[in-house]
Design a protein around this motif. Structure first.
Motif, mmCIF file in Angstrom:
data_model
loop_
_atom_site.group_PDB
_atom_site.id
_atom_site.type_symbol
_atom_site.label_atom_id
_atom_site.label_comp_id
_atom_site.label_asym_id
_atom_site.label_seq_id
_atom_site.Cartn_x
_atom_site.Cartn_y
_atom_site.Cartn_z
ATOM 1 N N ARG A 231 0.842 -1.205 0.000
ATOM 2 C CA ARG A 231 0.000 0.000 0.000
ATOM 3 C C ARG A 231 0.871 1.246 0.000
ATOM 4 O O ARG A 231 0.611 2.206 -0.715
ATOM 5 C CB ARG A 231 -0.917 -0.010 1.215
ATOM 6 C CG ARG A 231 -1.791 1.235 1.289
ATOM 7 C CD ARG A 231 -2.746 1.181 2.413
ATOM 8 N NE ARG A 231 -3.821 0.292 2.009
ATOM 9 C CZ ARG A 231 -4.911 0.092 2.706
ATOM 10 N NH1 ARG A 231 -5.065 0.683 3.853
ATOM 11 N NH2 ARG A 231 -5.849 -0.717 2.286
ATOM 12 N N ARG A 232 1.922 1.221 0.789
ATOM 13 C CA ARG A 232 2.824 2.363 0.884
ATOM 14 C C ARG A 232 3.499 2.624 -0.472
ATOM 15 O O ARG A 232 3.616 3.763 -0.899
ATOM 16 C CB ARG A 232 3.853 2.090 1.964
ATOM 17 C CG ARG A 232 4.659 3.265 2.344
ATOM 18 C CD ARG A 232 5.524 2.893 3.533
ATOM 19 N NE ARG A 232 6.432 3.944 3.809
ATOM 20 C CZ ARG A 232 6.322 4.797 4.800
ATOM 21 N NH1 ARG A 232 5.328 4.674 5.641
ATOM 22 N NH2 ARG A 232 7.196 5.738 4.979
ATOM 23 N N PHE B 237 2.287 1.805 -3.403
ATOM 24 C CA PHE B 237 1.256 2.306 -4.305
ATOM 25 C C PHE B 237 1.031 3.796 -4.070
ATOM 26 O O PHE B 237 0.959 4.586 -5.020
ATOM 27 C CB PHE B 237 -0.059 1.545 -4.110
ATOM 28 C CG PHE B 237 -1.170 2.100 -4.964
ATOM 29 C CD1 PHE B 237 -1.261 1.771 -6.300
ATOM 30 C CD2 PHE B 237 -2.105 2.970 -4.420
ATOM 31 C CE1 PHE B 237 -2.266 2.296 -7.092
ATOM 32 C CE2 PHE B 237 -3.112 3.500 -5.200
ATOM 33 C CZ PHE B 237 -3.196 3.162 -6.551
ATOM 34 N N ILE B 238 0.919 4.180 -2.821
ATOM 35 C CA ILE B 238 0.712 5.595 -2.500
ATOM 36 C C ILE B 238 1.887 6.415 -3.013
ATOM 37 O O ILE B 238 1.700 7.475 -3.604
ATOM 38 C CB ILE B 238 0.510 5.794 -0.985
ATOM 39 C CG1 ILE B 238 -0.810 5.177 -0.542
ATOM 40 C CG2 ILE B 238 0.550 7.276 -0.617
ATOM 41 C CD1 ILE B 238 -1.006 5.137 0.962
ATOM 42 N N PHE C 222 1.611 6.774 -6.753
ATOM 43 C CA PHE C 222 0.514 7.668 -7.100
ATOM 44 C C PHE C 222 0.918 9.114 -6.871
ATOM 45 O O PHE C 222 0.692 9.979 -7.713
ATOM 46 C CB PHE C 222 -0.731 7.339 -6.275
ATOM 47 C CG PHE C 222 -1.841 8.318 -6.503
ATOM 48 C CD1 PHE C 222 -2.689 8.185 -7.591
ATOM 49 C CD2 PHE C 222 -2.023 9.389 -5.650
ATOM 50 C CE1 PHE C 222 -3.699 9.102 -7.809
ATOM 51 C CE2 PHE C 222 -3.034 10.312 -5.863
ATOM 52 C CZ PHE C 222 -3.871 10.161 -6.952
ATOM 53 N N GLN D 161 -6.352 10.926 -2.237
ATOM 54 C CA GLN D 161 -5.605 9.670 -2.185
ATOM 55 C C GLN D 161 -5.879 8.924 -0.885
ATOM 56 O O GLN D 161 -6.017 7.701 -0.890
ATOM 57 C CB GLN D 161 -4.108 9.925 -2.346
ATOM 58 C CG GLN D 161 -3.294 8.654 -2.410
ATOM 59 C CD GLN D 161 -3.687 7.765 -3.579
ATOM 60 O OE1 GLN D 161 -4.144 8.242 -4.612
ATOM 61 N NE2 GLN D 161 -3.527 6.472 -3.428
ATOM 62 N N ALA E 219 -9.200 7.205 -1.204
ATOM 63 C CA ALA E 219 -9.126 6.068 -2.123
ATOM 64 C C ALA E 219 -8.411 4.878 -1.508
ATOM 65 O O ALA E 219 -8.764 3.730 -1.773
ATOM 66 C CB ALA E 219 -8.421 6.489 -3.415
ATOM 67 N N GLU E 220 -7.410 5.148 -0.672
ATOM 68 C CA GLU E 220 -6.605 4.085 -0.079
ATOM 69 C C GLU E 220 -7.097 3.646 1.303
ATOM 70 O O GLU E 220 -6.614 2.661 1.839
ATOM 71 C CB GLU E 220 -5.154 4.546 0.052
ATOM 72 C CG GLU E 220 -4.443 4.632 -1.254
ATOM 73 C CD GLU E 220 -4.353 3.275 -1.928
ATOM 74 O OE1 GLU E 220 -3.941 2.289 -1.286
ATOM 75 O OE2 GLU E 220 -4.712 3.193 -3.107
ATOM 76 N N VAL F 105 -6.615 5.345 4.081
ATOM 77 C CA VAL F 105 -5.595 5.712 5.064
ATOM 78 C C VAL F 105 -5.797 7.174 5.442
ATOM 79 O O VAL F 105 -6.592 7.884 4.836
ATOM 80 C CB VAL F 105 -4.166 5.480 4.511
ATOM 81 C CG1 VAL F 105 -3.928 4.007 4.213
ATOM 82 C CG2 VAL F 105 -3.899 6.319 3.285
ATOM 83 N N VAL G 190 -0.541 9.799 3.936
ATOM 84 C CA VAL G 190 -0.255 10.146 2.541
ATOM 85 C C VAL G 190 0.776 11.265 2.494
ATOM 86 O O VAL G 190 1.732 11.216 1.722
ATOM 87 C CB VAL G 190 -1.545 10.539 1.789
ATOM 88 C CG1 VAL G 190 -1.228 11.035 0.388
ATOM 89 C CG2 VAL G 190 -2.511 9.369 1.736
#
Length: 94
Positions: A5-6, A8-9, A12, A74, A77-78, A80, A85
């Motif tokens: 996830r990290r 991906f963020i 992005f 973001q 969407a995630e 978090v 972010v």
């Protein structure tokens, strides 16, 4: 899962930042680069700018508002926090 996830963020945000840098007029991007280089503004651990000399508050506020919008979208969407972010973004630019 957390590392995926990290990553991906981070990807992005890198794309969003590159996209917003391209969208900024060249003069505005140069101004921000100059302010950073001179030490008049700096980046914080949470992905926002800080005005170090008190002379660039309006510029810093405008950029931070744009960043906050990107981070908020973001984060939603995630699933978090906005802070998470922002911290990923801060790591990318420091």
């Amino acid at each position: 899962m957390f590392l995926a996830r990290r990553r991906f963020i981070a990807r992005f945000l890198a794309a969003a930042i590159i996209g917003s840098a391209v969208a900024l007029p060249l003069a505005a991007q140069n101004k921000l680069d100059d302010l950073r280089a001179s030490g008049a503004v700096g980046e914080t651990y949470d992905g926002f700018l800080v005005d170090r000399n008190g002379k660039n508050a309006a510029t810093v506020e405008k950029i931070n508002d744009k960043r906050r919008d990107i981070y908020r979208k973001q984060a939603k969407a995630e699933g978090v926090s906005l802070e998470a972010v922002g911290q990923v973004y801060a790591e990318q630019i420091m």
